[in-house]
Write an enzyme that holds these catalytic residues in place. Structure first.
Site, short mmCIF file in Angstrom:
data_model
loop_
_atom_site.label_atom_id
_atom_site.label_comp_id
_atom_site.label_asym_id
_atom_site.label_seq_id
_atom_site.Cartn_x
_atom_site.Cartn_y
_atom_site.Cartn_z
N CYS A 1 0.85 -1.19 0.00
CA CYS A 1 0.00 0.00 0.00
C CYS A 1 0.89 1.24 0.00
CB CYS A 1 -0.87 -0.02 1.25
SG CYS A 1 -1.70 -1.59 1.48
N ARG B 1 1.12 2.49 -5.87
CA ARG B 1 1.46 1.43 -4.92
C ARG B 1 0.27 0.54 -4.59
NH1 ARG B 1 6.20 2.32 -2.47
NH2 ARG B 1 5.58 0.83 -0.89
N TRP C 1 -3.67 -1.90 -1.35
CA TRP C 1 -3.60 -3.08 -2.21
C TRP C 1 -3.93 -4.22 -1.26
CZ3 TRP C 1 -1.85 -7.94 -2.95
CH2 TRP C 1 -1.82 -8.43 -4.26
N ASN D 1 1.24 -0.24 6.08
CA ASN D 1 1.66 -0.94 4.86
C ASN D 1 2.51 -2.12 5.31
OD1 ASN D 1 2.58 -1.86 2.40
ND2 ASN D 1 4.23 -0.34 2.28
N GLY D 2 2.03 -3.33 5.09
CA GLY D 2 2.76 -4.51 5.54
C GLY D 2 1.77 -5.58 6.00
N GLU E 1 9.92 -10.86 -21.40
CA GLU E 1 9.56 -9.51 -20.97
C GLU E 1 8.41 -8.96 -21.80
OE1 GLU E 1 9.41 -5.75 -19.12
OE2 GLU E 1 9.91 -7.80 -18.49
N LYS F 1 4.70 -7.62 -20.43
CA LYS F 1 4.12 -6.30 -20.72
C LYS F 1 2.69 -6.45 -21.23
CE LYS F 1 6.43 -4.58 -18.97
NZ LYS F 1 7.26 -4.62 -17.91
N GLU G 1 0.45 -7.72 -18.29
CA GLU G 1 0.29 -6.74 -17.19
C GLU G 1 -0.73 -5.67 -17.54
OE1 GLU G 1 4.43 -5.98 -14.77
OE2 GLU G 1 4.46 -5.58 -16.92
N HIS H 1 7.81 -28.53 -28.49
CA HIS H 1 7.69 -29.38 -27.30
C HIS H 1 6.43 -29.05 -26.49
CE1 HIS H 1 11.62 -30.92 -28.15
NE2 HIS H 1 12.13 -29.70 -28.13
N LYS I 1 3.28 -1.15 -8.02
CA LYS I 1 4.62 -0.85 -8.52
C LYS I 1 5.71 -1.60 -7.77
CE LYS I 1 7.54 1.14 -11.19
NZ LYS I 1 7.62 0.64 -12.53
#
Ligand code: BG6
Length: 586
Positions: free
Chosen positions: A2, A27, A72, A98-99, A465, A469, A472, A488, A581
C-alpha cells in the site's frame, strides 16, 4: 504494498496528505482513506476505488495533522470497512499500515478476551486496538505504540494519530518509510514523491526505528526506546520528473524517455563499473537475483556474461533464492536488481546472502531505497522516477548497465559504452517508426485470447519480458518462450489467427524463421521484430541489428503494442488491475 502518507503542518495538513496520497497511488489503488485531527477528535473518511477528490467540506482544511492510505488488499476484501485508516474501539487511535501483521489472529483472540470488538477483517484494526491497550497501560502515546510494536510479528510501516496528543508517530520494519523535513511542517510517507512538492530534505528510517513528529522530530530505537541520531539527505529528483506533462499516461511518457535514460544509465560514478567488474571477476560464484521485469534482465545477463565475458553467472528468482543458501560463501557475490529497491523478496534474498557473509551489489533506481542501503555497493539506474506500475525505461536501463558490466569484465568497457550509446541514439527513431504499426496490430488483435512470443539466445528473455508487458496491461494471456521449445508443447495452442511475435536477430534468423513457418502453417499470424523484412511476416516491426544490445531496441515496439492494446481494451495503462509498482510483502 500500500501507500501511506502523513503530515504535521500548521496549515492544511489533510489537503497536503491528500495530494501526497495521489502521488502514491501506483502502490495500490483498490480503496483509500484519510484521517485528520479536529476539535471532535479524529475524523475518518474512506472509499472504495481510485482516489477522487472527496465532496466539498469533507476534508477539514484547518486540521494540523493528517494520515492517509491507498490500499492493495492483503487481508480482507475490498470494502469501506477494510479500507484504512483504522481506528481503535474508543476512537482514540487512528492508524494507516503498509505490511502484514503475521500474528494478528493470535493477538485478536487476546483482545477479544479483553472485550475489544472488531468491524473489519484486517490485521491493521487489530494493531490499532493493541496500541489503544498499550497506551492505556503506558499512559504515553509514543511509548504505547512502541510497546505494541514489540508484540508484532511481520512487516510494517505505520503512521498513528492519538486524539489527545499533538504528535504523529511513524514506525518501520520491512516496509519503506521516509520522513520529510519542511518549513514548520513534517512529513512521513512510503515514498519521497508524496512530499516532494513541499520539501527535498528527507530522513530514511531503518528497520525497527520509529519517529515522533510534532514540534520537532525525534527518532527512537523500537527495541530499546533509546533516541537515535538521524541523517538528513537531499532528494535529487524534481517534481516535474514525477509528473505526466503532456502525456495521457506515465507509461507512454516513460517509453519516450528511453533514448535519454538508456544514455543516462551508463553515466556511472568514475571507476564504479570497473570496481564492480573486479568484484565479479574475483568472486567464487556470482548470482543475479530479481523479480518480474528485473528478473528478465537478470536472465539477459547470463547471456551477456557468457557471450561477452566468457563467464558463467547464476540467475535466480529472488523469491526462490533461499533454496541456494547452501552454495553461498563469503567469496560469493550477489547482484540484486530492483527498480524500486523495495521488493520484499529481493530484500529477503539480500538478507540470506548477508547471513552467509556474501557480498551484495545492488542495481537500483531509487536512491536510498532499502535494497541500496542493505547492499555493500550500488550502481544507480539513473532512469528518474518510474511511476507507471509497469517497468519500461527501468528495463532498458538495467539491460544497459548489465551489458556494461559484462564488457567491463571482458576488459572492453569503452566498446560497451559505444554500443549502448548507439542504442540510445537509435531508440527514438525505433519508437517513432513502429508506433503506427503497433496501433494497427493492437486494433486488429485487441480481442485475441492469446499472444505468443518466440525468441532465441538474448531474444528469449526479451520474449519473456514482452509477454509480461502484454499480460500486465491488456490482461490478454501472453506467453514468451524459447524458439527451441515451440515443438515441445506450445505449438498445440496455435490455431487460425493466433498472433505470434517472432524476435529475429542476425544470429538466430534461420531457426526463428523456420519456427515462424511452423506457426504460420497452423494458421498463426506472424508479427516479425527484425532488422530485415521477411515474406513470412504478416506484420513487421523494423529494429536495427545491434548485436548484444538487440534486446534494448527489440523490446520498444512490444512496449508500444502493449500500451495500444490496453487503450483498445479501455484498460488503464498506468494502474493495471491487481498490480502494484513495488511488492513490499512476500
Ligand atoms: C512489480 C512491478 O510489482 O515488481 C514490475 O509491477 C516489477 O514492473 C516487479 O518488474 C519488480 O520490481 P522491482 O522494483 O524490484 O524491479
Amino acid at each position: 504494498m500500500c501507500g501511506i502518507t502523513g503530515v504535521i503542518s500548521d496549515s492544511n495538513a489533510p489537503f497536503k496528505a491528500f495530494i501526497g496520497l495521489k502521488k502514491l497511488e501506483y502502490r495500490g489503488y483498490d480503496s483509500w482513506g484519510i484521517a485528520f485531527k479536529s476539535c471532535d477528535g479524529i475524523e475518518v473518511y474512506k472509499a472504495v476505488g481510485k482516489i477522487i477528490t472527496p465532496e466539498k467540506g469533507t476534508l477539514n482544511h484547518n486540521s494540523y495533522a493528517s494520515i492517509a492510505h491507498t490500499r492493495w488488499a492483503t487481508h480482507g476484501k475490498v470494502t469501506v470497512e477494510n479500507a484504512h485508516p483504522h481506528t481503535s474501539n474508543d476512537k482514540s487511535i487512528a492508524i494507516v499500515h503498509n505490511g502484514i501483521m503475521e500474528n494478528y489472529q493470535e493477538v485478536k483472540q487476546q483482545l477479544l478476551k479483553k472485550g475489544f470488538t472488531f468491524y473489519s477483517e484486517t490485521d491493521t484494526e487489530v494493531l490499532a486496538n493493541l496500541i489503544q491497550l498499550k497506551v492505556s497501560e503506558k499512559k504515553n502515546f509514543a511509548e504505547g505504540v512502541r510497546a505494541a510494536l514489540l508484540e508484532v510479528e511481520g512487516s510494517y510501516a505505520i503512521l498513528a494519530l492519538h486524539k489527545d496528543t499533538y504528535e504523529m508517530v511513524a514506525a518501520k520494519n520491512g516496509s519503506p518509510l521516509a520522513l520529510g523535513i519542511g518549513n514548520k511542517e513534517l512529513f512521513a510517507a512510503s515514498d519521497v514523491a508524496a512530499f516532494l512538492p513541499y520539501t527535498k530534505t528527507a530522513v530514511y528510517l531503518n528497520d525497527f526505528e520509529m519517529a515522533v513528529l510534532g514540534n520537532d522530530l525525534k527518532v527512537l530505537d523500537i527495541k530499546t526506546g533509546k533516541e537515535l541520531q538521524y541523517r538528513k539527505k537531499q532528494i535529487l529528483w524534481t517534481v516535474e520528473q514525477a509528473e505526466k506533462g503532456n502525456y495521457a499516461h506515465f507509461m507512454r511518457k516513460e517509453i519516450d524517455e528511453q533514448p535519454f535514460t538508456i544514455k543516462k544509465s551508463i553515466e556511472q560514478e568514475k571507476g564504479k563499473v570497473e570496481k564492480v567488474a573486479e568484484l565479479i571477476k574475483k568472486a567464487k560464484g556470482v548470482f543475479f537475483v530479481g523479480c518480474g521485469t528485473s528478473y528478465h534482465s537478470c536472465i539477459s545477463s547470463s547471456y551477456l556474461f557468457s557471450g561477452i565475458a566468457k563467464m558463467h553467472v547464476n540467475v535466480v528468482l529472488a523469491s526462490e533464492f533461499r533454496n541456494y543458501k547452501e552454495f553461498l560463501k563469503p567469496e560469493t557475490l550477489v547482484i540484486a536488481v530492483s527498480q524500486s529497491g523495495e521488493t520484499a523478496d529481493v530484500i529477503d534474498a539480500i538478507k540470506t546472502a548477508k547471513s552467509k557473509g556474501s557480498k551484495v551489489v545492488a542495481i537500483v533506481n531509487v536512491m536510498d531505497s532499502t535494497v541500496m542501503r542493505l547492499s555493500d555497493d550500488c550502481l544507480m539506474m539513473n532512469a528518474g522516477p518510474e511511476i507507471c506500475v509497469l517497468s519500461t525505461k527501468s528495463y532498458t536501463s538495467q539491460l544497459s548497465i548489465l551489458s556494461l558490466l559484462a564488457y567491463a569484465v571482458a576488459g572492453r568497457l569503452n566498446e560497451g559504452k559505444q554500443l549502448i550509446e548507439e542504442a540510445s541514439k537509435k531508440a527514438d527513431e525505433t519508437i517513432r517508426r513502429n508506433e503506427p504499426i503497433a496501433k494497427e496490430i493492437a486494433k486488429k488483435f485487441s480481442n485475441a485470447k492469446d499472444f505468443f512470443l518466440i525468441g532465441r539466445d538474448l531474444a528469449f528473455p526479451t520474449a519473456l519480458e514482452g509477454a509480461l508487458k502484454i499480460k500486465e496491461v491488456s490482461y490478454i494471456h501472453a506467453e514468451g518462450f524459447a524458439g527451441g521449445e515451440l515443438k515441445h508443447g506450445t505449438i498445440a495452442l496455435i490455431e487460425d489467427g493466433v498472433p505470434c511475435i517472432v524476435l529475429c536477430t542476425d544470429e538466430t534468423r534461420p531457426l526463428i524463421i523456420s519456427n515462424a513457418t511452423e506457426v504460420k502453417s497452423r494458421g498463426g499470424a506472424i508479427i516479425g521484430v527484425d532488422s530485415k523484412e521477411d515474406s513470412i511476416f504478416d506484420y513487421f516491426f523494423r529494429v536495427d541489428e545491434l548485436g548484444s544490445a538487440n534486446p534494448i531496441l527489440m523490446i520498444l515496439p512490444i512496449q508500444l503494442l502493449a500500451y495500444h492494446l490496453a487503450l483498445e481494451r479501455n484498460c488503464d495503462p498506468d494502474k493495471p488491475r491487481n498490480l502494484a509498482k513495488s511488492v513490499t510483502v512476500k
